[in-house]
Design a protein around this motif. Structure first.
Motif, PDB file in Angstrom:
ATOM      1  N   LYS A   1      -6.021  -6.349   2.728  1.00  0.00           N
ATOM      2  CA  LYS A   1      -5.796  -5.243   3.675  1.00  0.00           C
ATOM      3  C   LYS A   1      -7.110  -4.634   4.140  1.00  0.00           C
ATOM      4  O   LYS A   1      -7.241  -4.225   5.287  1.00  0.00           O
ATOM      5  CB  LYS A   1      -4.904  -4.170   3.028  1.00  0.00           C
ATOM      6  CG  LYS A   1      -3.443  -4.602   2.972  1.00  0.00           C
ATOM      7  CD  LYS A   1      -2.569  -3.656   2.167  1.00  0.00           C
ATOM      8  CE  LYS A   1      -1.160  -4.269   2.037  1.00  0.00           C
ATOM      9  NZ  LYS A   1      -0.274  -3.474   1.198  1.00  0.00           N
TER      10      LYS A   1
ATOM     11  N   LYS B   1      -7.325  -4.875   8.133  1.00  0.00           N
ATOM     12  CA  LYS B   1      -7.264  -3.594   8.865  1.00  0.00           C
ATOM     13  C   LYS B   1      -8.653  -3.088   9.253  1.00  0.00           C
ATOM     14  O   LYS B   1      -8.788  -2.008   9.793  1.00  0.00           O
ATOM     15  CB  LYS B   1      -6.521  -2.551   8.009  1.00  0.00           C
ATOM     16  CG  LYS B   1      -5.041  -2.894   7.768  1.00  0.00           C
ATOM     17  CD  LYS B   1      -4.393  -1.903   6.786  1.00  0.00           C
ATOM     18  CE  LYS B   1      -3.040  -2.399   6.303  1.00  0.00           C
ATOM     19  NZ  LYS B   1      -1.913  -1.760   7.005  1.00  0.00           N
TER      20      LYS B   1
ATOM     21  N   VAL C   1       3.572   5.102   5.603  1.00  0.00           N
ATOM     22  CA  VAL C   1       4.173   4.976   6.939  1.00  0.00           C
ATOM     23  C   VAL C   1       5.336   3.990   6.873  1.00  0.00           C
ATOM     24  O   VAL C   1       5.191   2.904   6.305  1.00  0.00           O
ATOM     25  CB  VAL C   1       3.118   4.461   7.945  1.00  0.00           C
ATOM     26  CG1 VAL C   1       3.702   4.371   9.350  1.00  0.00           C
ATOM     27  CG2 VAL C   1       1.870   5.344   7.930  1.00  0.00           C
TER      28      VAL C   1
ATOM     29  N   ALA D   1      -6.270   7.321   5.232  1.00  0.00           N
ATOM     30  CA  ALA D   1      -4.850   7.040   5.464  1.00  0.00           C
ATOM     31  C   ALA D   1      -4.112   6.938   4.129  1.00  0.00           C
ATOM     32  O   ALA D   1      -4.087   5.864   3.510  1.00  0.00           O
ATOM     33  CB  ALA D   1      -4.705   5.755   6.268  1.00  0.00           C
ATOM     34  N   THR D   2      -3.544   8.040   3.681  1.00  0.00           N
ATOM     35  CA  THR D   2      -2.754   7.999   2.445  1.00  0.00           C
ATOM     36  C   THR D   2      -1.264   7.927   2.738  1.00  0.00           C
ATOM     37  O   THR D   2      -0.471   7.753   1.824  1.00  0.00           O
ATOM     38  CB  THR D   2      -3.011   9.239   1.546  1.00  0.00           C
ATOM     39  OG1 THR D   2      -2.376  10.376   2.134  1.00  0.00           O
ATOM     40  CG2 THR D   2      -4.487   9.516   1.376  1.00  0.00           C
ATOM     41  N   ALA D   3      -0.873   8.089   4.007  1.00  0.00           N
ATOM     42  CA  ALA D   3       0.556   8.161   4.338  1.00  0.00           C
ATOM     43  C   ALA D   3       1.283   6.864   3.995  1.00  0.00           C
ATOM     44  O   ALA D   3       0.733   5.771   4.133  1.00  0.00           O
ATOM     45  CB  ALA D   3       0.735   8.477   5.822  1.00  0.00           C
TER      46      ALA D   3
ATOM     47  N   ASP E   1       7.330   1.008   7.756  1.00  0.00           N
ATOM     48  CA  ASP E   1       6.872  -0.184   8.449  1.00  0.00           C
ATOM     49  C   ASP E   1       7.727  -0.492   9.687  1.00  0.00           C
ATOM     50  O   ASP E   1       7.237  -1.105  10.628  1.00  0.00           O
ATOM     51  CB  ASP E   1       6.876  -1.383   7.496  1.00  0.00           C
ATOM     52  CG  ASP E   1       5.786  -1.274   6.445  1.00  0.00           C
ATOM     53  OD1 ASP E   1       4.759  -0.613   6.716  1.00  0.00           O
ATOM     54  OD2 ASP E   1       5.963  -1.814   5.338  1.00  0.00           O
TER      55      ASP E   1
ATOM     56  N   PRO F   1       3.757   0.767  14.795  1.00  0.00           N
ATOM     57  CA  PRO F   1       2.329   0.467  14.921  1.00  0.00           C
ATOM     58  C   PRO F   1       1.626   0.733  13.593  1.00  0.00           C
ATOM     59  O   PRO F   1       2.071   1.570  12.809  1.00  0.00           O
ATOM     60  CB  PRO F   1       1.847   1.464  15.983  1.00  0.00           C
ATOM     61  CG  PRO F   1       2.864   2.557  15.999  1.00  0.00           C
ATOM     62  CD  PRO F   1       4.164   1.919  15.587  1.00  0.00           C
ATOM     63  N   ASP F   2       0.533   0.018  13.337  1.00  0.00           N
ATOM     64  CA  ASP F   2      -0.272   0.254  12.131  1.00  0.00           C
ATOM     65  C   ASP F   2      -1.311   1.327  12.496  1.00  0.00           C
ATOM     66  O   ASP F   2      -2.232   1.075  13.275  1.00  0.00           O
ATOM     67  CB  ASP F   2      -0.946  -1.046  11.684  1.00  0.00           C
ATOM     68  CG  ASP F   2      -1.558  -0.910  10.305  1.00  0.00           C
ATOM     69  OD1 ASP F   2      -2.289   0.076  10.065  1.00  0.00           O
ATOM     70  OD2 ASP F   2      -1.299  -1.783   9.462  1.00  0.00           O
ATOM     71  N   ILE F   3      -1.138   2.508  11.941  1.00  0.00           N
ATOM     72  CA  ILE F   3      -1.968   3.652  12.327  1.00  0.00           C
ATOM     73  C   ILE F   3      -3.430   3.421  11.946  1.00  0.00           C
ATOM     74  O   ILE F   3      -4.330   3.524  12.791  1.00  0.00           O
ATOM     75  CB  ILE F   3      -1.438   4.952  11.688  1.00  0.00           C
ATOM     76  CG1 ILE F   3      -0.024   5.241  12.209  1.00  0.00           C
ATOM     77  CG2 ILE F   3      -2.383   6.124  11.984  1.00  0.00           C
ATOM     78  CD1 ILE F   3       0.722   6.321  11.455  1.00  0.00           C
ATOM     79  N   VAL F   4      -3.686   3.109  10.683  1.00  0.00           N
ATOM     80  CA  VAL F   4      -5.068   2.987  10.230  1.00  0.00           C
ATOM     81  C   VAL F   4      -5.782   1.819  10.931  1.00  0.00           C
ATOM     82  O   VAL F   4      -6.947   1.934  11.311  1.00  0.00           O
ATOM     83  CB  VAL F   4      -5.121   2.890   8.679  1.00  0.00           C
ATOM     84  CG1 VAL F   4      -4.789   1.507   8.173  1.00  0.00           C
ATOM     85  CG2 VAL F   4      -6.464   3.345   8.134  1.00  0.00           C
TER      86      VAL F   4
ATOM     87  N   GLY G   1      -8.464   3.328   3.469  1.00  0.00           N
ATOM     88  CA  GLY G   1      -7.043   3.009   3.348  1.00  0.00           C
ATOM     89  C   GLY G   1      -6.595   3.063   1.896  1.00  0.00           C
ATOM     90  O   GLY G   1      -7.414   3.132   0.981  1.00  0.00           O
ATOM     91  N   PHE G   2      -5.302   3.026   1.717  1.00  0.00           N
ATOM     92  CA  PHE G   2      -4.686   3.006   0.390  1.00  0.00           C
ATOM     93  C   PHE G   2      -3.723   1.845   0.319  1.00  0.00           C
ATOM     94  O   PHE G   2      -3.135   1.461   1.326  1.00  0.00           O
ATOM     95  CB  PHE G   2      -3.931   4.324   0.119  1.00  0.00           C
ATOM     96  CG  PHE G   2      -4.860   5.401  -0.309  1.00  0.00           C
ATOM     97  CD1 PHE G   2      -5.699   6.005   0.616  1.00  0.00           C
ATOM     98  CD2 PHE G   2      -4.931   5.781  -1.636  1.00  0.00           C
ATOM     99  CE1 PHE G   2      -6.606   6.966   0.223  1.00  0.00           C
ATOM    100  CE2 PHE G   2      -5.832   6.747  -2.040  1.00  0.00           C
ATOM    101  CZ  PHE G   2      -6.671   7.340  -1.110  1.00  0.00           C
ATOM    102  N   ALA G   3      -3.544   1.296  -0.866  1.00  0.00           N
ATOM    103  CA  ALA G   3      -2.540   0.248  -1.030  1.00  0.00           C
ATOM    104  C   ALA G   3      -1.826   0.464  -2.356  1.00  0.00           C
ATOM    105  O   ALA G   3      -2.460   0.563  -3.399  1.00  0.00           O
ATOM    106  CB  ALA G   3      -3.203  -1.121  -0.995  1.00  0.00           C
ATOM    107  N   ALA G   4      -0.534   0.599  -2.287  1.00  0.00           N
ATOM    108  CA  ALA G   4       0.280   0.676  -3.496  1.00  0.00           C
ATOM    109  C   ALA G   4       1.000  -0.655  -3.609  1.00  0.00           C
ATOM    110  O   ALA G   4       1.742  -1.034  -2.696  1.00  0.00           O
ATOM    111  CB  ALA G   4       1.273   1.822  -3.385  1.00  0.00           C
ATOM    112  N   GLU G   5       0.742  -1.363  -4.677  1.00  0.00           N
ATOM    113  CA  GLU G   5       1.338  -2.690  -4.829  1.00  0.00           C
ATOM    114  C   GLU G   5       2.066  -2.779  -6.172  1.00  0.00           C
ATOM    115  O   GLU G   5       1.779  -2.023  -7.098  1.00  0.00           O
ATOM    116  CB  GLU G   5       0.253  -3.783  -4.788  1.00  0.00           C
ATOM    117  CG  GLU G   5      -0.695  -3.717  -3.593  1.00  0.00           C
ATOM    118  CD  GLU G   5      -0.062  -4.197  -2.298  1.00  0.00           C
ATOM    119  OE1 GLU G   5       1.080  -4.704  -2.333  1.00  0.00           O
ATOM    120  OE2 GLU G   5      -0.715  -4.064  -1.247  1.00  0.00           O
TER     121      GLU G   5
END
Ligand code: CTP
Ligand code: CA
Length: 230
Positions: A162, A166, A102, A98-100, A104, A130-133, A147-151
């Motif tokens: 996460k 998730k 999305v 899941a790189t999208a 929120d 909805p949370d896809i991943v 998953g990916f997280a950009a913070e």
């Protein structure tokens, strides 16, 4: 790893990747979205294909060419991206990445007609998407979930949170407050965390091209897939 050894790391695996932003309609001519370019997801799709995987790329609206050998399905809203993700899961999926970026929230009630300019203020009410991943991770026949997280702060702490919340197997996080990497940049630097049951050390992927980072992520996925789980 040597080039020859890298080839075939994901041989025979079916990989589904979400990429790019989603677009949430306000009315027939307007939408809410974000600045995601999809570059990281597209680079990962190319790297997975090079590693021998059968790759399906669920792409939000981006202006990128489809990588060679990759099946691309264009989607717009988060709801459409989730529907297509569930469909792909039914078709068979070993690894879900899941790189999208999305959106929120989406507009609670999309106007049927173009909204006319009227008062000095316009209020648009939003509801959570909805949370896809997380939804895919809850399915009984779940694939290996990435998953990916950009913070912009507390990067590792939020990413680790996460990973657990998730129910992911692996998460790659980056610090988007750094001007030199992330989003529209061609370069990226990431830290990868694995779910506790893998008992694998976190990995720091040094600043490199998104292609090189994608290759290292493929290796991390491969290593986790072949790791004995407790
Ligand atoms: N994600 C998703 N569906 C959503 C939101 C996020 O699949 N509706 C996925 C992203 O593709 C990414 C991961 O979840 O792999 C983390 O996304 P992020 O936006 O960082 O997490 P959120 O849970 O939305 O938290 P926040 O934006 O508040 O930091
Ligand atoms: Ca989010």
């Amino acid at each position: 790893r040597a080039i020859a050894e890298k080839f075939g790391l994901l041989a025979g695996k079916r990989v589904v990747i979400t990429a790019g932003p989603t677009r949430e309609a306000i009315d027939p001519v307007r939408y809410i979205s974000n600045h995601s370019t999809g570059k990281m997801g597209f680079a990962i799709a190319a790297a997975c294909y090079s590693a021998g995987a059968k790759v399906t790329l669920l792409a939000g609206p981006v202006s990128l060419d489809t990588p060679n050998g990759v099946r691309r399905i264009n989607v717009s809203s988060a709801i459409k991206m989730l529907d297509e993700s569930m469909h792909q899961l039914e078709e068979g999926c070993d690894v879900f990445i899941a790189t999208a970026a999305v959106a929120d929230y989406r507009v609670a009630e999309v106007a049927e007609h173009k909204i006319k300019k009227a008062g000095d203020e316009l209020n648009v009410s939003l509801v959570k998407n909805p949370d896809i991943v997380a939804t895919i991770a809850q399915q009984s026949k779940r694939p290996f979930m990435v998953g990916f997280a950009a913070e912009t702060r507390n990067v590792e702490e939020y990413a680790a949170g996460k990973l657990v919340a998730k129910k992911l197997d692996m998460i790659a996080c980056n610090d988007v407050s750094r001007a030199d990497i992330g989003f529209a940049s061609d370069q990226n630097a990431m830290t990868v965390f694995f779910a506790e049951q893998y008992q694998m050390e976190k990995r720091d992927l040094e600043k490199a091209s998104k292609q090189e980072i994608a290759q290292q992520l493929v290796e991390a996925i491969h290593d986790a897939l072949h790791h004995e789980i407790e």
